[in-house]
Structures are given as structure tokens and as C-alpha cells.
Design a protein around this motif. Structure first.
Motif, mmCIF file in Angstrom:
data_model
loop_
_atom_site.group_PDB
_atom_site.id
_atom_site.type_symbol
_atom_site.label_atom_id
_atom_site.label_comp_id
_atom_site.label_asym_id
_atom_site.label_seq_id
_atom_site.Cartn_x
_atom_site.Cartn_y
_atom_site.Cartn_z
ATOM 1 N N ALA A 41 0.841 -1.196 0.000
ATOM 2 C CA ALA A 41 0.000 0.000 0.000
ATOM 3 C C ALA A 41 0.874 1.243 0.000
ATOM 4 N N THR A 42 1.881 1.231 0.839
ATOM 5 C CA THR A 42 2.781 2.384 0.878
ATOM 6 C C THR A 42 3.403 2.636 -0.487
ATOM 7 N N VAL A 43 3.951 1.587 -1.046
ATOM 8 C CA VAL A 43 4.590 1.728 -2.352
ATOM 9 C C VAL A 43 3.609 2.266 -3.376
ATOM 10 N N GLU A 44 2.439 1.710 -3.365
ATOM 11 C CA GLU A 44 1.439 2.116 -4.356
ATOM 12 C C GLU A 44 1.067 3.585 -4.191
ATOM 13 N N ILE A 45 0.893 3.962 -2.970
ATOM 14 C CA ILE A 45 0.512 5.348 -2.698
ATOM 15 C C ILE A 45 1.631 6.299 -3.108
ATOM 16 N N LEU A 46 2.830 5.910 -2.761
ATOM 17 C CA LEU A 46 3.955 6.780 -3.111
ATOM 18 C C LEU A 46 4.148 6.831 -4.621
ATOM 19 N N ALA A 47 3.960 5.686 -5.296
ATOM 20 C CA ALA A 47 4.083 5.679 -6.751
ATOM 21 C C ALA A 47 3.050 6.628 -7.360
ATOM 22 N N TRP A 48 1.867 6.587 -6.815
ATOM 23 C CA TRP A 48 0.827 7.507 -7.305
ATOM 24 C C TRP A 48 1.284 8.955 -7.115
ATOM 25 N N TRP A 49 1.790 9.197 -5.919
ATOM 26 C CA TRP A 49 2.217 10.556 -5.582
ATOM 27 C C TRP A 49 3.241 11.083 -6.585
ATOM 28 N N LEU A 50 4.271 10.250 -6.826
ATOM 29 C CA LEU A 50 5.377 10.707 -7.663
ATOM 30 C C LEU A 50 4.998 10.847 -9.124
ATOM 31 N N SER A 51 3.849 10.286 -9.461
ATOM 32 C CA SER A 51 3.484 10.366 -10.880
ATOM 33 C C SER A 51 2.448 11.459 -11.141
ATOM 34 N N GLN A 52 2.090 12.170 -10.103
ATOM 35 C CA GLN A 52 1.066 13.216 -10.269
ATOM 36 C C GLN A 52 1.636 14.473 -10.913
ATOM 37 N N ALA A 53 0.793 15.118 -11.698
ATOM 38 C CA ALA A 53 1.204 16.394 -12.283
ATOM 39 C C ALA A 53 1.255 17.469 -11.195
ATOM 40 N N GLU A 54 0.219 17.462 -10.338
ATOM 41 C CA GLU A 54 0.197 18.435 -9.247
ATOM 42 C C GLU A 54 0.105 17.687 -7.931
ATOM 43 N N PRO A 55 1.220 17.192 -7.507
ATOM 44 C CA PRO A 55 1.209 16.305 -6.334
ATOM 45 C C PRO A 55 0.941 17.066 -5.035
ATOM 46 N N PRO A 56 0.255 16.409 -4.111
ATOM 47 C CA PRO A 56 0.044 16.997 -2.773
ATOM 48 C C PRO A 56 1.389 17.242 -2.092
ATOM 49 N N SER A 57 1.348 18.035 -1.041
ATOM 50 C CA SER A 57 2.585 18.348 -0.333
ATOM 51 C C SER A 57 3.047 17.155 0.498
ATOM 52 N N VAL A 58 4.264 17.245 0.954
ATOM 53 C CA VAL A 58 4.817 16.197 1.804
ATOM 54 C C VAL A 58 3.943 15.988 3.035
ATOM 55 N N VAL A 59 3.510 17.070 3.624
ATOM 56 C CA VAL A 59 2.697 16.959 4.840
ATOM 57 C C VAL A 59 1.381 16.265 4.554
ATOM 58 N N GLU A 60 0.758 16.646 3.459
ATOM 59 C CA GLU A 60 -0.517 16.003 3.119
ATOM 60 C C GLU A 60 -0.344 14.508 2.886
ATOM 61 N N MET A 61 0.714 14.173 2.156
ATOM 62 C CA MET A 61 0.932 12.756 1.886
ATOM 63 C C MET A 61 1.199 11.989 3.180
ATOM 64 N N ALA A 62 1.913 12.609 4.065
ATOM 65 C CA ALA A 62 2.185 11.940 5.333
ATOM 66 C C ALA A 62 0.886 11.616 6.052
ATOM 67 N N GLU A 63 -0.017 12.555 6.020
ATOM 68 C CA GLU A 63 -1.293 12.295 6.698
ATOM 69 C C GLU A 63 -2.043 11.148 6.012
ATOM 70 N N ILE A 64 -2.070 11.220 4.691
ATOM 71 C CA ILE A 64 -2.759 10.161 3.952
ATOM 72 C C ILE A 64 -2.152 8.799 4.277
ATOM 73 N N LEU A 65 -0.842 8.727 4.184
ATOM 74 C CA LEU A 65 -0.168 7.473 4.490
ATOM 75 C C LEU A 65 -0.543 6.993 5.881
ATOM 76 N N ASP A 66 -0.494 7.901 6.783
ATOM 77 C CA ASP A 66 -0.789 7.560 8.171
ATOM 78 C C ASP A 66 -2.182 6.961 8.304
ATOM 79 N N ARG A 67 -3.142 7.630 7.693
ATOM 80 C CA ARG A 67 -4.529 7.198 7.864
ATOM 81 C C ARG A 67 -4.855 5.945 7.061
ATOM 82 N N LEU A 68 -4.201 5.792 5.880
ATOM 83 C CA LEU A 68 -4.552 4.631 5.052
ATOM 84 C C LEU A 68 -3.749 3.385 5.413
ATOM 85 N N VAL A 69 -2.542 3.590 5.887
ATOM 86 C CA VAL A 69 -1.692 2.422 6.098
ATOM 87 C C VAL A 69 -1.338 2.192 7.561
ATOM 88 N N VAL A 70 -0.754 3.208 8.178
ATOM 89 C CA VAL A 70 -0.226 2.982 9.518
ATOM 90 C C VAL A 70 -1.332 2.647 10.512
#
Lengths: 187, 187, 187, 187
Positions: free
Chosen positions: C148-177
Motif C-alpha cells: 500500500a505504501t509503495v502504491e501510494i507513493l508511486a501515485w504521488w510521484l506520478s502526479q502532475a500536481e502532487p500533494p505536499s509532503v505533509v498532506e501525503m504523510a497524513e494520507i499514508l498515516d490514515r490509510l496504512v499505519v
DNA sequence: CTCTAATCGAGACGGTACGTCGCGTCTTACG
DNA sequence: CGTAAGACGCGACGTACCGTCTCGATTAGAG
């Protein structure tokens, strides 16, 4: 110090390919010989063929050039020799010895390439010692001589009861050599 | 006798196929002409081709036979006429008129078939009025005459600055007609 | 300890190969990178590659293991830390810095190998400090977290307008951790 | 009035190809399945394959889309249903029934394509009934749900002693469904 | 400092699969 | 019906890449 193959490997491949083609040409006409046939017979990888030759045709050209090379030493002097009859006989005798091979080369799909290569080499040779006739353009002379000779020999080798070497030599002489050497109309 | 355009449909298809092949031969060598090319050009279904001819080769044979048919009326008499020079000139003149077509027929992959058909027809003709020479087997005479003629004409049509009709007639006469008619060695 | 550039030659070759692969992965997907590409880029003989690695895959594994090695020091503690949010942020920040490289690693044909290596290393780590949940088999937990982490991060890195580091951290936290740490259904 | 095949031939070919691929995927991983394998199994000419699909990949896409099509009717409602647990159980049960097939699809080289197709289809579906969360971009939600689900199920099907359908349904629910549906941090 | 052995570059080779092309057969639909 | 349209089986082609191999040049370490 090549203990094993006695020959650089790269050229052994080419030799094998040429040999395989020659062998196959005695079994079936050129168009029916497949690149796979050739490589299989030569114990060579299929792809390797294309590293040496771009084409099946290219291999044929190579083979043709070499076989003709030997023959040409006898063919060309014919037209410029004093004793043309002796030369034509030598040519016919040589052909007769290698009857099977040349039968294959002058028949079927290979013939066109063969003749073309023949003409090309003959042109080169002729370029040096050119006897120009007013009425006969130089390269037409070559084209005619070679084509007619090839055609006559092809006929010869495909006969069930072929004339003797001596008879063919006379025919060649009268149909090809004499006419191309004539300088003025025979009245 | 049908009015134009009302001939039986089957033969209209064949006519179209022959026409298409002739047209294509002026664009590219025979081996590169595909059956699809032909049927497309003839506005005929692909499968229809094979109902008329078993082969691409068969169509070529047909085409060749017809084109040669016209030509042969002029070619063959050459050898048996009193005034051979007039005949060769007629032949060359005819060829020159249809230069483009015959250039295509005598060059490239079609040439072999053409020549073969040529020889076949010539053999037939020759079978009737046979002049046997002791030194020259009858069919070799035909093979030589036809092949040499074809080769010479092919050379002619492929030249950038071709000799005139009259010059070619003389060449043909001296290289082909005279030698094949000779009854004894020219001393 | 060798001075720079004086390390044993064998390992210099490996380093060059790894570097070449990494460079090439930023240009085209792994499946389209050929061994010849790699050796050419690394200025290394073609055969030399196979002296170091049995496979293109093997090199990828090596590269993956090393890149992951650095990352894993930050990834794994996430699940066992008190302040998980801080850890996820650290992870995202690291990734963002090496955005281009990881974009290449997590996209295209390399992704599968990468993830697999990831899971393998994570399993090893997890084997030590295992927190078993009744409802969640240990290795599935790892597989899920990593994938899940890998998938989420892969999505992130492929976005044209990617969310910020802080936003992604929250998402990761809530979806995976959070889900993998939960000990009982959240009602 | 299709007495024989009961089906237009063209589509029978495609069906045969899809069937062959599915059968082969149960024997070996996708990358090791050759186009020749497929056509041989389907009793179809080799070249015919490329008349239907540009690629081995393209066939896989087609197969994947169809297999997923059936599954998706059960997968997607999961996230938008009141009784999510019932949905996940249905999904797991379906998968368990076709365990062998899906094991093949979700393992080995086919997995990436499968997942990609899965995501694509899910995106389409999701585009209609979109529940936006502030913290979770819509398509990331889909990517996460699908990827995690696929990964979890792949793990399940590859286990020697796999958990029961009911247990997997709970795991899926807690790891995937609940987190993606959550609207605010679970404190 | 030399001589022998390992190692490297370069790249030919056997092999496997690919995707393309054209032939000649066969099916399907239409007029 | 017969024909147009074109799918199909077949089989050769030429390409690409793999992993193995031979070869000569380079280099390292043992003497």
C-alpha cells in the motif's frame, strides 16, 4: 598457431554457409532453398546468417563470384586468343567435370544472378583489353558473349543425351566466338 | 461477335487482370508485384484471381504468351527469310514502339518466364519448318537464337543512349541470324 | 581503507553497472533497458556483465536492495514508533528529495521487483519485533503495509500536481499505519 | 443459419485465443507464455494472432478486462454499500471459487497489467458516484483501494494454509474499506 | 623486472521469440 | 449462383536480445 580450426572462426562461418548453399543447390532450385535450410546444413545459427549476408541473394552473389572466378580464367581468354577452339574446349571440359554443380548454378532461380555476376566480372576484365568494333558497342559484346555462352552451356548440361565436349566446343566457337570477333560483315 | 464491352464477363476479368499486371510491371519488377496489387488494380476480388489463374506465375505466362504472340509473327520468319535484314529491322522497330512495355518484360524477374515462353513458342514453330544442320541440334539453335535475341534486345532497351533501330538490326543480324543459319564453318 | 578510486577493480565494475542501470531507468522503463545499454553506459565489456550478475534481473535486485536499504531505515520504524506521523513525514520528505530516481523505480517494469525486494527486507526486519494481532497474520501485515505504501507513493510521484509532503504523510498515516496497528475493530 | 460453428468465425477466433491464454496462465507465468503457445493451444494460425491483437499484452488486457468485468460488479459496491462486510465476503467467496484462475492472474507477470486494468475500470466506475474526502484525492482513493485489495487477495491465494473466506473478508474490511471510507481521523 | 595467470574489452555465435508479409484456401454476405 | 471482401493457416523472412564463447590485450602478482 590455430591448433583446432586451422582458420579464423569468422571466415569458417562464411565458408560453411557457402558450402551449404552449394550443396543445397544440387538438391533443389534456389528459390526453394530457405535460409533455415542453409544455416541448418552449415551448422550455424539462423541469426548468424544475417550477420554475414544481408540476404539469401547476397550469399548467392558471393558463391557465384567465387565459382565464376575460377571459370573466368578460362572463359575470357577465349575471345582474345589465337586458338579459340582450344579455349572453348578447355571451358567445356572444365564445365563437364563439375557438371553437377554448374547444372545447378545455370538452372533455376540462381541462373539470373549467376549470369549477372558473370557479366559484371566479364565487363571488368574486358575494360582492360578492349577491342572495339565500330558496329558492336563494347559492353553489348560482353553481354552477348556471356549470355549466349551461359545459355548454350545451360542447355548442354540439361540434355539427356548431351553432345560431346568437342562438339560443344565447336558449337560455342561458331555461335559465339566467331561472330563477336568478326570485324566486318561476312558478306 | 460481341460488341465492345459485352464480351463474356469471365473473360473481362481475365483481361482486367492481364492489363493490371502489364501496368504494374511498368512500375516495379515482377517479384515485387503481389497478387493483391494486381487484383486491386484490376478492380477484382482477391479470391477471384485464383479462380482464373492458379498462380501469379500463370498470369505472367498468359500475358507473356499473348505479347509474344504478336511479336513472334515478326521474330521467327527472320531465320527463314531471304531478306533477313528487313525482318530484324521490323522486329526492332516493333520493339522500339512498345519500348516501355518490353523494357519491363525483359528486365527483372519476368525475364526468365518471358524467355522460357519465348523459347517454347519458338520450338513449336520451328518443329514445322525444320532446317537441320549436322553440327547444330535443332532445339539448341532455337534456344540460342531466342536467348541471344532477347538478351541483346534487353540490353538495347536498358541503354541510356541506345543505338538506332537500323544499327540494332545489323547487330542482331550479325550476332544471331547469320551464325545460326550458317551451314558450314566460315573457314 | 582504500583511497577513493582505488577500491578493488571488481567492485568498481559493479558500481559502474549499478550506476548505469540507475541512469537508464530514468530514461526508459526497465524492460526496455538491454544489457548492452547497461554495459555501454558503464563502459564495461558486454561479457563482463555476466561475470558479475547472472541476469539483468539480478542487477536490478542488487540496485533495489541498496536503494531500499537507505529508505528502509526510515520506513520500518514508522509502524513501531510512538509518533508515527513524524516518521511518515520523514519518509515522504526523503522520497521527495530523490523524486526522480524513485519515480523511475516505482514505475514501469522495475516496480514489481522493487516491491518484492521491499517486502522481503521488511519481512526480515519484522521477524524480530513482531507484534502479532489475532486478526491479522504477521506477514500479511507486512505485505499490506509495504504494498500500500509503495502504491501510494508511486501515485504521488506520478502526479502532475502532487500533494505536499505533509498532506501525503497524513494520507499514508490514515490509510496504512493506523489500520495495520489497530488491535480491535474501530467499532 | 449458422449450422456449424453457431458463431461468426471471426469472434470464435478471439474466444479461442482468450481461452488459450487463460488455460496457459494456469500452467506458467505470463512472461513465459509465448504467442506460439497461445495460437497452438487455440488451434489458430500464428499470424492470425496479430490480426486480432497487436501484442501478447493486448490479449492479456482483453482477458483481464473481461474477467475483471465480472468481478467488478462485486468489488466496487463494497465501498459504497451500507453493509460493507457482506460485500467483502461476496468478493472473497467469488475469488475462492475461481481460486486457480485468479491465482494465476494475480501472480507473476500478469499481475501488473491486471492491477492496471483493475484501476482503470474502477476509476471509470468511481467517476460517476464520487464521494470526495477533503484529505483524500479521489483517484488516489481508488488506486489505494484496488491495489491494496489486489495485493491482499494475491497474498491470500498464494498461502499454503489460507485463512477462511470470512476471516479474509474481515481483514479486507478493516484494512481497506474502513480506512478509505473514514471521513475524519479516528482520533 | 620478468613471466605467468587472471581478468577485461570486444564482439561473434547459437538460440528463441518476435512481428511482418505474401500466398493460396476457405468462409461469409450480398446482389 | 457467382462474386467481392477478407479471415485464416501456413511458412519464410529479417530483427532483437539473451547468455555463452573465443580471442587478444592488459594487468597483477609470483618469482
Amino acid at each position: 598457431m590455430n591448433a583446432v580450426g586451422q582458420e579464423p572462426k569468422a571466415s569458417r562461418t562464411q565458408t560453411a554457409l557457402r558450402g551449404a548453399l552449394l550443396a543445397l543447390l544440387e538438391e533443389k532450385p534456389f528459390e526453394q532453398v530457405t535460409v533455415r535450410d542453409i544455416t541448418a546444413r552449415a551448422n550455424v545459427g539462423y541469426a548468424t546468417f544475417f550477420r554475414r549476408y544481408p540476404d539469401k541473394e547476397a550469399l548467392l552473389h558471393d558463391v557465384a563470384a567465387r565459382e565464376i572466378g575460377q571459370l573466368l580464367a578460362m572463359t575470357l581468354p577465349i575471345l582474345f586468343t589465337v586458338d579459340s577452339r582450344a579455349s572453348t574446349q578447355a571451358l567445356c571440359a572444365y564445365l563437364w567435370e563439375h557438371r553437377k554443380l554448374w547444372s545447378a548454378l545455370l538452372t533455376g532461380g540462381a541462373a539470373a544472378t549467376l549470369k549477372h555476376e558473370f557479366v559484371r566480372l566479364a565487363q571488368e576484365q574486358a575494360a582492360m583489353s578492349r577491342r572495339q568494333h565500330a558496329w558492336l558497342p563494347g559492353d553489348l559484346g560482353v553481354v552477348f558473349s556471356v549470355s549466349a555462352t551461359v545459355e548454350i552451356l545451360a542447355w548442354w548440361l540439361s540434355q539427356a543425351e548431351p553432345p560431346s565436349v568437342v562438339e560443344m566446343a565447336e558449337i560455342l566457337d561458331r555461335l559465339v566466338v566467331t561472330p563477336s570477333l568478326a570485324t566486318k560483315p561476312p558478306v
